[in-house]
Enzyme design. Structure first.
Site, PDB file in Angstrom:
ATOM      1  N   HIS A 100       0.682  -1.131   0.045  1.00  5.05           N
ATOM      2  CA  HIS A 100      -0.115   0.062   0.030  1.00  5.05           C
ATOM      3  C   HIS A 100       0.873   1.378   0.115  1.00  5.05           C
ATOM      4  O   HIS A 100       0.564   2.339  -0.316  1.00  5.05           O
ATOM      5  CB  HIS A 100      -0.944   0.049   1.306  1.00  5.05           C
ATOM      6  CG  HIS A 100      -1.983  -0.972   1.401  1.00  5.05           C
ATOM      7  ND1 HIS A 100      -1.670  -2.217   1.980  1.00  5.05           N
ATOM      8  CD2 HIS A 100      -3.299  -0.979   0.784  1.00  5.05           C
ATOM      9  CE1 HIS A 100      -2.950  -3.034   1.477  1.00  5.05           C
ATOM     10  NE2 HIS A 100      -3.632  -2.277   1.106  1.00  5.05           N
TER      11      HIS A 100
ATOM     12  N   ASP B 236      -4.965  -6.101  -7.836  1.00  6.69           N
ATOM     13  CA  ASP B 236      -5.023  -5.321  -6.603  1.00  6.69           C
ATOM     14  C   ASP B 236      -5.048  -3.760  -6.934  1.00  6.69           C
ATOM     15  O   ASP B 236      -4.907  -3.281  -8.137  1.00  6.69           O
ATOM     16  CB  ASP B 236      -3.769  -5.493  -5.664  1.00  6.69           C
ATOM     17  CG  ASP B 236      -4.379  -5.533  -4.185  1.00  6.69           C
ATOM     18  OD1 ASP B 236      -4.980  -4.793  -3.752  1.00  6.69           O
ATOM     19  OD2 ASP B 236      -3.369  -5.884  -3.397  1.00  6.69           O
TER      20      ASP B 236
END
Length: 337
Positions: free
Chosen positions: A182, A251
């Site tokens: 992230h 993702d």
């Protein structure tokens, strides 16, 4: 003829649809919506939100990250689930009991999410916990590839009992890197053979039972210099060597681990060229709009097959099922440990 969907899965700003979101959801390039914590208040509100979304575009694929533990977007009006690592610890003491409980947990999760109007929970995590990754950690079923395969396989069986497809993540395995994708682009330096003997095992064993797979924003330079989600080599291995026939979900393309691939439209182009069927673009509406524009004319049949196909359970009637009551009580007690 199998219906197709647009290849973009978006998020929403809040718990109710805004006028500009209604217009966006009608775009043919948009094939799905993923809900986050900011979109949910309780189970009844999620059901109403899903109904509102479907009034704009009935065919959209509606998803949520509802793994258990710290990754559980919806908490009110449904069962509080323990982290899957907690079930893995149970397996060390009572393996057969834990395996049955994993199947029951998959069934309960599938029933609850279906009753809320959702098609998918993006689960289970198939990453093997090496003790290095804090972002994975207890989201994993455990430190043994065999144990992860056994418990995750039971969880998948339970989802299937409830009529819901399973989405395994994060291929070929995010558990061996300390960095959080992230926030940055992790690099896993291990040789391919080491990955095959360890991280890839659950994906290989369960490929034929998964409706979807989500690749990791991680680079494995022993096999390819590109992150797995942008890698034709990795996604080709998933299709050809592992025999996976379901949908590949990128993702989130707004994560830092994806940004090395270029601007949003270029990330979308590379992910689709690598073999992704559905592109997640979250927490960045400008990027999402750019990706939608870049995907004009693109569709996916594989993702369309993952919509929930049964009559949905009644959210208010789940408590009448003895299996739900038994599993609910057990899982809530474990979540409170």
């Amino acid at each position: 003829m199998t219906q197709t969907l647009g290849p973009v899965m978006l998020d929403l700003e809040g718990p109710r649809l805004r006028d500009e979101e209604r217009e966006l959801l009608r775009r043919p390039e948009v094939g799905g919506v993923i809900l986050f914590g900011r979109n949910v208040e309780d189970a009844a509100q999620v059901r109403e939100l899903c109904q509102a979304i479907r009034r704009e575009s009935p065919s959209l694929l509606l998803a949520i990250d509802q793994e258990g533990g710290r990754v559980q977007r919806l908490r009110q009006g449904v069962t509080r689930l323990p982290a899957m690592g907690r079930l893995g610890r149970e397996a060390a003491v009572a393996p057969e009991v834990a395996q049955r409980l994993c199947q029951d947990a998959g069934w309960l999760l599938g029933m609850e999410m279906a009753a809320c109007g959702l098609d998918l929970s993006l689960a289970p995590v198939l990453d093997v916990d090496t003790g290095r990754s804090s972002v994975i950690g207890d989201r994993s079923f455990g430190a043994s590839p065999e144990g992860v395969t056994r418990l995750a396989g039971a969880f998948v069986d339970g989802l299937h009992e409830a009529g819901m497809a399973a989405v395994g993540k994060h291929f070929p395995g995010h558990g061996g890197v300390a960095a959080d994708s992230h926030l940055e682009l992790p690099v896993d330096e291990r040789p391919l053979e080491a990955l095959r003997r360890h991280d890839l095992m659950p994906f290989e064993a369960l490929a034929s039972r998964l409706g979807g797979v989500m690749p990791a924003h991680v680079v494995y330079p022993a096999f390819d210099h590109r992150p797995a989600g942008f890698s034709p080599a990795w996604l080709g291995l998933l299709r050809e060597s592992l025999g996976f026939k379901g949908a590949i979900f990128s993702d989130d393309l707004s994560m830092a681990g994806a940004c090395s691939a270029g601007e949003p439209a270029e990330r979308a182009r590379l992910a689709l060229a690598a073999g992704c069927d559905m592109l997640l673009v979250c927490n960045d509406r400008a990027a999402a709009l750019e990706v939608v524009a870049a995907c004009e004319g693109r569709t996916s049949k594989r993702a369309a097959r993952l919509r929930y196909g049964r009559a949905r359970p009644d959210l208010d009637a789940l408590g009448a099922l003895s299996r739900w009551r038994r599993v609910h009580a057990r899982l809530e007690a474990m979540a409170a440990d």
